[in-house]
Design a protein around this motif. Sequence first.
Motif, mmCIF file in Angstrom:
data_model
loop_
_atom_site.group_PDB
_atom_site.id
_atom_site.type_symbol
_atom_site.label_atom_id
_atom_site.label_comp_id
_atom_site.label_asym_id
_atom_site.label_seq_id
_atom_site.Cartn_x
_atom_site.Cartn_y
_atom_site.Cartn_z
ATOM 1 N N UNK A 27 1.101 -1.299 -0.009
ATOM 2 C CA UNK A 27 -0.062 0.032 -0.022
ATOM 3 C C UNK A 27 0.780 1.048 -0.080
ATOM 4 N N UNK A 28 1.889 0.880 0.821
ATOM 5 C CA UNK A 28 3.418 2.367 0.726
ATOM 6 C C UNK A 28 3.449 2.437 -0.709
ATOM 7 N N UNK A 29 2.963 1.740 -1.424
ATOM 8 C CA UNK A 29 3.850 2.024 -3.069
ATOM 9 C C UNK A 29 2.817 2.915 -3.910
ATOM 10 N N UNK A 30 2.032 3.180 -2.879
ATOM 11 C CA UNK A 30 0.764 3.396 -4.494
ATOM 12 C C UNK A 30 0.039 5.384 -3.984
ATOM 13 N N UNK A 31 -0.557 5.405 -4.838
ATOM 14 C CA UNK A 31 -0.690 6.851 -4.710
ATOM 15 C C UNK A 31 -1.321 7.200 -3.582
ATOM 16 N N UNK A 32 -2.904 5.894 -3.765
ATOM 17 C CA UNK A 32 -4.000 6.300 -3.134
ATOM 18 C C UNK A 32 -4.448 5.023 -2.077
ATOM 19 N N UNK A 33 -5.044 4.757 -1.480
ATOM 20 C CA UNK A 33 -5.678 3.447 -1.007
ATOM 21 C C UNK A 33 -6.385 2.929 -2.090
ATOM 22 N N UNK A 34 -6.211 1.951 -2.795
ATOM 23 C CA UNK A 34 -6.998 1.952 -4.123
ATOM 24 C C UNK A 34 -8.768 0.935 -3.851
ATOM 25 N N UNK B 250 -6.033 -6.005 7.591
ATOM 26 C CA UNK B 250 -5.676 -4.902 7.843
ATOM 27 C C UNK B 250 -6.051 -3.976 7.140
ATOM 28 N N UNK B 251 -6.898 -3.638 6.248
ATOM 29 C CA UNK B 251 -7.430 -2.973 5.339
ATOM 30 C C UNK B 251 -8.183 -2.634 5.165
ATOM 31 N N UNK B 252 -9.346 -3.754 5.469
ATOM 32 C CA UNK B 252 -10.990 -4.038 5.706
ATOM 33 C C UNK B 252 -11.281 -3.941 4.579
ATOM 34 N N UNK B 253 -10.865 -4.309 3.336
ATOM 35 C CA UNK B 253 -11.066 -5.165 1.765
ATOM 36 C C UNK B 253 -12.395 -6.508 3.047
ATOM 37 N N UNK B 254 -13.321 -6.568 1.523
ATOM 38 C CA UNK B 254 -14.114 -8.142 2.567
ATOM 39 C C UNK B 254 -14.402 -8.214 0.916
ATOM 40 N N UNK C 227 -17.335 -1.876 -2.411
ATOM 41 C CA UNK C 227 -16.691 -1.462 -1.862
ATOM 42 C C UNK C 227 -15.354 -1.968 -2.455
ATOM 43 N N UNK C 228 -14.060 -2.070 -1.372
ATOM 44 C CA UNK C 228 -12.332 -2.280 -2.430
ATOM 45 C C UNK C 228 -12.697 -3.772 -2.089
ATOM 46 N N UNK C 229 -12.407 -4.349 -2.808
ATOM 47 C CA UNK C 229 -11.856 -5.633 -4.071
ATOM 48 C C UNK C 229 -10.804 -6.049 -4.128
ATOM 49 N N UNK C 230 -9.960 -7.381 -4.211
ATOM 50 C CA UNK C 230 -9.137 -7.737 -4.696
ATOM 51 C C UNK C 230 -9.224 -8.132 -6.093
ATOM 52 N N UNK C 231 -9.151 -8.676 -6.706
ATOM 53 C CA UNK C 231 -9.016 -8.929 -8.067
ATOM 54 C C UNK C 231 -7.304 -9.981 -8.293
ATOM 55 N N UNK C 232 -8.036 -11.673 -9.023
ATOM 56 C CA UNK C 232 -7.074 -11.874 -9.095
ATOM 57 C C UNK C 232 -7.170 -12.352 -10.638
ATOM 58 N N UNK D 191 -9.878 -0.907 -19.548
ATOM 59 C CA UNK D 191 -10.920 -0.589 -19.119
ATOM 60 C C UNK D 191 -11.903 0.376 -17.887
ATOM 61 N N UNK D 192 -11.219 -0.778 -16.785
ATOM 62 C CA UNK D 192 -11.892 -0.594 -15.297
ATOM 63 C C UNK D 192 -10.650 1.261 -15.101
ATOM 64 N N UNK D 193 -9.668 0.539 -15.122
ATOM 65 C CA UNK D 193 -8.631 2.016 -14.984
ATOM 66 C C UNK D 193 -8.785 2.744 -15.779
ATOM 67 N N UNK D 194 -9.648 2.859 -16.664
ATOM 68 C CA UNK D 194 -9.600 4.548 -17.570
ATOM 69 C C UNK D 194 -11.250 5.167 -17.011
ATOM 70 N N UNK D 195 -11.548 4.312 -16.331
ATOM 71 C CA UNK D 195 -12.783 4.632 -14.405
ATOM 72 C C UNK D 195 -12.541 4.954 -13.584
ATOM 73 N N UNK D 196 -11.805 4.145 -13.372
ATOM 74 C CA UNK D 196 -11.483 4.380 -11.869
ATOM 75 C C UNK D 196 -10.625 5.433 -11.995
ATOM 76 N N UNK D 197 -9.175 5.145 -12.543
ATOM 77 C CA UNK D 197 -8.616 6.091 -12.196
ATOM 78 C C UNK D 197 -7.642 5.759 -10.933
ATOM 79 N N UNK D 198 -7.412 6.984 -10.495
ATOM 80 C CA UNK D 198 -5.917 6.347 -9.328
ATOM 81 C C UNK D 198 -6.773 5.605 -8.444
ATOM 82 N N UNK D 199 -8.130 5.179 -8.879
ATOM 83 C CA UNK D 199 -8.811 4.456 -7.928
ATOM 84 C C UNK D 199 -8.299 2.473 -8.171
ATOM 85 N N UNK D 200 -7.928 2.475 -9.005
ATOM 86 C CA UNK D 200 -7.766 1.042 -10.192
ATOM 87 C C UNK D 200 -4.971 0.894 -9.918
#
Length: 381
Positions: free
Chosen positions: A1-8, A37-41, A257-262, A290-299
């Motif tokens: 998470x420390x490498x990222x600009x914001x919590x995605x 630790x980060x509240x992902x569900x 809400x926040x999601x881990x994608x694999x 396509x998702x990055x184009x919509x979510x921007x920094x949230x992806x």
Amino acid sequence: MGMLQARPRMLALGEPTHGEETLLELRNDLFRQLVEQEGYRTIAIESDCVRGLLVDDHVTSGKGTLDEVMEHGFSHGWGASPANRALVRWMRAHNEGRPVSDRLRFAGFDGPLEIAAAESPRQALTALHGYLAARLDADLLPCTTETLDHLLGTDDRWTEPAAMRDPSRSVGRSAEAGELRLLADELTALLDAWTPRLIAATSPDAWDRARLHGRTALGLLRYHYWMADVSPARLTRLVGVRDQMMAHNLLAVAARGPVLVYAHNSHLQREESTMRMGGAPLEWWSAGALVSAELGAEYAFVSTALGTIRHQGVDVPEADTIEGLLYALPEDSLVDARRLATVLGDTRPAPRVSPWFGYAPFDPEHLGDSDGIVFVKDAQH
């Protein structure tokens, strides 16, 4: 998470090959940490979105046995993976006794598609129609279940394996398929138009599931349409439709809400996808793009690279490749891809040559397009 600009909102972890248990175990460890630790569900994986509903029902409410869920809740043979089984078991145990709002969720985000064929739209269409028919006046519906059954015919018309290579064997441009596509669009529009009543009469989750069935029905009918195409654009459109279906499913999951994608790196990357199939070059945009184009920094996209997969004939990487540079490090590592790209400057490493078709080496041309690289020195099956 420390490498990222914001919590995605969406953290996408890519893999360079399918079926390596080492990588799936790493994914499980990461998801547990994100939950604690980060509240992902939610976790979403590259598996059939409709089958994935069975897994979600199991982990949230205990419906079905673990064996049944592993057999019927995954596509592509993923249900046989010990790591996937461990993931489902852990998620179910974690949810036991917790309030609904705090339970972990599972999602498949691929379409009901396999390499050699596509499913019939029957399951998705009839589920959407049934949801609407139980709650709206019959006069509002564009058709009856009998009409759907008649137009669909037998499922083997849709799942004909030869249609992937021979467009003339596809039912996708028949008159019945065209009428079904129009009806699917009307049913989906009706679902949206009556959203307030439908949510009040059922629940947000039930309505969301109906939307999934609508997306899937339309996506499958579009996919079958292009299976019947004879133009040079046929394969490009097919791979593009699949990733578009993936992207729509991911955006719907991210709305919760926040999601881990694999999934495979190629489905999650931000840059344009390219490959050769049947001797022809294909270019399209991946689900991640396509998702990055919509979510921007949230992806956020973190790719995975491998050193060796010796049981598949992939040995120590060449020293002048990305994998070779990372293999010289003493252990598995997490690398800031953009910083590495800056350090290397114009001295880009060579592409790695892999003897195994199932493994996609890291592309040095796109080093700065991912947010990070997880490097696993040695994969043990």
